[in-house]
Design a protein around this motif. Structure first.
Motif, PDB file in Angstrom:
ATOM      1  N   HIS A  22       0.749  -1.136  -0.093  1.00  0.00           N
ATOM      2  CA  HIS A  22       0.177  -0.074   0.049  1.00  0.00           C
ATOM      3  C   HIS A  22       1.206   1.430   0.031  1.00  0.00           C
ATOM      4  CE1 HIS A  22      -3.374  -2.285   0.893  1.00  0.00           C
ATOM      5  NE2 HIS A  22      -3.011  -3.509   1.916  1.00  0.00           N
ATOM      6  N   GLU A  23       1.207   1.998  -1.082  1.00  0.00           N
ATOM      7  CA  GLU A  23       1.557   3.096  -0.952  1.00  0.00           C
ATOM      8  C   GLU A  23       1.268   4.310   0.330  1.00  0.00           C
ATOM      9  OE1 GLU A  23       3.983   5.657  -2.320  1.00  0.00           O
ATOM     10  OE2 GLU A  23       3.985   3.346  -3.251  1.00  0.00           O
ATOM     11  N   GLY A  24       2.824   4.485   0.602  1.00  0.00           N
ATOM     12  CA  GLY A  24       2.323   5.393   1.350  1.00  0.00           C
ATOM     13  C   GLY A  24       2.011   4.755   3.313  1.00  0.00           C
ATOM     14  N   ILE A  25       1.856   3.404   3.116  1.00  0.00           N
ATOM     15  CA  ILE A  25       1.346   3.053   4.561  1.00  0.00           C
ATOM     16  C   ILE A  25       3.031   2.327   4.360  1.00  0.00           C
ATOM     17  CG2 ILE A  25       0.122   1.353   5.264  1.00  0.00           C
ATOM     18  CD1 ILE A  25      -1.853   2.405   3.787  1.00  0.00           C
TER      19      ILE A  25
ATOM     20  N   ASN B 172       8.564  -6.378   7.444  1.00  0.00           N
ATOM     21  CA  ASN B 172       7.993  -7.526   6.007  1.00  0.00           C
ATOM     22  C   ASN B 172       8.108  -8.551   7.986  1.00  0.00           C
ATOM     23  OD1 ASN B 172       7.494  -8.513   3.846  1.00  0.00           O
ATOM     24  ND2 ASN B 172       9.682  -8.777   4.371  1.00  0.00           N
ATOM     25  N   PRO B 173       7.933  -9.272   7.292  1.00  0.00           N
ATOM     26  CA  PRO B 173       6.076  -9.837   7.042  1.00  0.00           C
ATOM     27  C   PRO B 173       5.484  -8.595   7.677  1.00  0.00           C
ATOM     28  CG  PRO B 173       6.325 -11.491   8.680  1.00  0.00           C
ATOM     29  CD  PRO B 173       7.615 -10.230   8.527  1.00  0.00           C
ATOM     30  N   ASN B 174       4.309  -8.450   6.002  1.00  0.00           N
ATOM     31  CA  ASN B 174       3.182  -7.225   6.940  1.00  0.00           C
ATOM     32  C   ASN B 174       2.123  -7.212   8.413  1.00  0.00           C
ATOM     33  OD1 ASN B 174       1.798  -4.672   6.467  1.00  0.00           O
ATOM     34  ND2 ASN B 174       1.119  -5.400   4.658  1.00  0.00           N
ATOM     35  N   THR B 175       3.167  -7.456   8.908  1.00  0.00           N
ATOM     36  CA  THR B 175       1.815  -7.716   9.771  1.00  0.00           C
ATOM     37  C   THR B 175       1.567  -6.294  10.831  1.00  0.00           C
ATOM     38  OG1 THR B 175       3.743  -7.389  11.796  1.00  0.00           O
ATOM     39  CG2 THR B 175       2.991  -8.941  10.598  1.00  0.00           C
ATOM     40  N   GLY B 176       1.677  -5.145  10.469  1.00  0.00           N
ATOM     41  CA  GLY B 176       1.024  -3.878  10.775  1.00  0.00           C
ATOM     42  C   GLY B 176       1.774  -3.180  10.262  1.00  0.00           C
ATOM     43  N   GLU B 177       1.672  -1.166   9.925  1.00  0.00           N
ATOM     44  CA  GLU B 177       1.892  -0.405   9.850  1.00  0.00           C
ATOM     45  C   GLU B 177       2.844   0.118  11.034  1.00  0.00           C
ATOM     46  OE1 GLU B 177       0.550   4.719   8.738  1.00  0.00           O
ATOM     47  OE2 GLU B 177      -0.720   2.910   9.432  1.00  0.00           O
ATOM     48  N   ILE B 178       4.201   0.536  10.193  1.00  0.00           N
ATOM     49  CA  ILE B 178       5.599   0.825  11.288  1.00  0.00           C
ATOM     50  C   ILE B 178       4.793   1.805  12.423  1.00  0.00           C
ATOM     51  CG2 ILE B 178       8.003   2.252  12.028  1.00  0.00           C
ATOM     52  CD1 ILE B 178       8.377   0.959   8.468  1.00  0.00           C
ATOM     53  N   ASN B 179       5.250   1.630  13.788  1.00  0.00           N
ATOM     54  CA  ASN B 179       4.762   2.163  14.802  1.00  0.00           C
ATOM     55  C   ASN B 179       5.438   3.921  15.125  1.00  0.00           C
ATOM     56  OD1 ASN B 179       5.101   3.972  17.427  1.00  0.00           O
ATOM     57  ND2 ASN B 179       5.392   1.876  18.833  1.00  0.00           N
ATOM     58  N   ARG B 180       4.930   4.685  14.477  1.00  0.00           N
ATOM     59  CA  ARG B 180       5.098   6.367  14.945  1.00  0.00           C
ATOM     60  C   ARG B 180       5.681   6.935  15.900  1.00  0.00           C
ATOM     61  NH1 ARG B 180       1.967   8.156  10.716  1.00  0.00           N
ATOM     62  NH2 ARG B 180       0.068   7.245  10.174  1.00  0.00           N
ATOM     63  N   ASP B 181       5.712   5.934  16.611  1.00  0.00           N
ATOM     64  CA  ASP B 181       7.297   6.696  17.361  1.00  0.00           C
ATOM     65  C   ASP B 181       8.652   5.984  17.295  1.00  0.00           C
ATOM     66  OD1 ASP B 181       4.475   7.881  19.216  1.00  0.00           O
ATOM     67  OD2 ASP B 181       4.465   6.621  20.481  1.00  0.00           O
TER      68      ASP B 181
ATOM     69  N   ASP C 134       9.830   1.666  -2.794  1.00  0.00           N
ATOM     70  CA  ASP C 134       8.856   1.274  -2.015  1.00  0.00           C
ATOM     71  C   ASP C 134       9.284   0.206  -0.694  1.00  0.00           C
ATOM     72  OD1 ASP C 134       6.674   2.041  -3.088  1.00  0.00           O
ATOM     73  OD2 ASP C 134       6.856  -0.112  -4.450  1.00  0.00           O
ATOM     74  N   CYS C 135      10.480   0.218  -1.016  1.00  0.00           N
ATOM     75  CA  CYS C 135      12.013  -0.254   0.717  1.00  0.00           C
ATOM     76  C   CYS C 135      12.579   1.183   1.182  1.00  0.00           C
ATOM     77  CB  CYS C 135      12.739  -1.007  -0.407  1.00  0.00           C
ATOM     78  SG  CYS C 135      12.092  -2.562  -0.833  1.00  0.00           S
TER      79      CYS C 135
ATOM     80  N   SER D  79      19.946   7.606   8.994  1.00  0.00           N
ATOM     81  CA  SER D  79      18.172   8.198   9.069  1.00  0.00           C
ATOM     82  C   SER D  79      17.914   7.160   7.740  1.00  0.00           C
ATOM     83  CB  SER D  79      17.678  10.014   9.062  1.00  0.00           C
ATOM     84  OG  SER D  79      18.322  10.341   9.534  1.00  0.00           O
ATOM     85  N   TRP D  80      16.339   7.488   7.976  1.00  0.00           N
ATOM     86  CA  TRP D  80      15.646   6.351   6.965  1.00  0.00           C
ATOM     87  C   TRP D  80      16.038   7.322   5.986  1.00  0.00           C
ATOM     88  CZ3 TRP D  80      11.553   4.456  10.018  1.00  0.00           C
ATOM     89  CH2 TRP D  80      11.542   2.684  10.831  1.00  0.00           C
ATOM     90  N   ASP D  81      15.722   5.822   4.616  1.00  0.00           N
ATOM     91  CA  ASP D  81      15.495   7.035   3.284  1.00  0.00           C
ATOM     92  C   ASP D  81      14.307   5.989   2.431  1.00  0.00           C
ATOM     93  OD1 ASP D  81      15.453   8.274   0.866  1.00  0.00           O
ATOM     94  OD2 ASP D  81      17.253   7.141  -0.040  1.00  0.00           O
ATOM     95  N   ASP D  82      13.803   6.026   1.595  1.00  0.00           N
ATOM     96  CA  ASP D  82      12.768   5.593   0.634  1.00  0.00           C
ATOM     97  C   ASP D  82      13.597   5.277  -0.482  1.00  0.00           C
ATOM     98  OD1 ASP D  82      12.067   8.296  -0.085  1.00  0.00           O
ATOM     99  OD2 ASP D  82      10.598   7.167  -0.896  1.00  0.00           O
TER     100      ASP D  82
END
Length: 154
Positions: free
Chosen positions: A81-84, A88-97, A115-116, A126-129
C-alpha cells in the motif's frame, strides 16, 4: 531476558533485547531488498524491524561505528500500500514513535517506485525510501534461542 547477537563476517556483538545479525554481503555492490529478505530467512530470521527507539538507536549507532559508509536495507516497506509503511512480513503499520525518516523522506523521488526503506549513510543512517532493486547491504534479525522468524513487535 532476550539477548541480541550482531554477527559480522569476523565476529559478533551482543545486545540485550533480541537477536540481530548484521550481514555484510560478499558482493562488493550489495544485494537488492528481496534477496536480502530471502537471505535473512535462510539464516532463520528476517530483515530487521525496530520495536523500540532504544533498539533503533542502538543499531543505528552500531552501523555508524562500522565506518563503512554503506546503506543498509531493513524490513520497512510500502510495497502493498503506497504511503503506508509496514514491517515485513506485513503485520501492520510501523509504529509512529519508532520512525527515523531523514528530512523530506519518504518521498518517492521524481515519481520513482521507492517502496523499500534503508538506513541512509550520508544522512547519519536516518531512513530513506529507495527502489527495491538497487544493491545495498542489509540487516537481519532473529531471536536468540529461537528457530522462528521474527515478526513485527510494535
Amino acid at each position: 531476558m532476550n539477548v541480541v547477537l550482531i554477527s559480522l563476517l569476523f565476529g559478533a556483538v551482543l545486545y540485550t533485547e533480541g537477536m540481530i545479525n548484521i550481514i555484510e554481503t560478499k558482493q562488493t555492490n550489495g544485494t537488492f531488498w528481496l534477496a536480502g529478505r530471502h537471505q535473512c530467512a535462510r539464516l532463520g530470521g528476517a530483515l530487521v524491524s525496530f520495536n523500540s527507539q532504544k533498539e533503533l538507536w542502538w543499531v543505528k549507532g552500531y552501523v555508524k561505528e562500522l565506518c563503512n559508509k554503506r546503506n543498509y536495507w531493513f524490513s520497512g516497506n510500502d510495497v502493498r500500500h503506497e504511503g503506508i509503511w509496514s514491517w515485513n512480513p506485513n503485520t501492520g503499520e510501523i509504529n509512529r514513535d519508532c520512525r527515523d525518516w531523514a528530512h523530506g523522506e519518504p518521498n518517492s523521488w521524481r515519481g520513482l517506485e521507492q517502496d523499500c526503506a534503508l538506513m541512509w549513510a550520508s544522512r547519519g543512517y536516518s531512513w530513506d525510501d529507495e527502489q527495491c532493486h538497487l544493491p545495498k547491504e542489509y540487516i537481519c534479525e532473529r531471536h536468540m534461542f529461537s528457530e522462528t522468524v521474527c515478526s513485527c513487535r510494535i
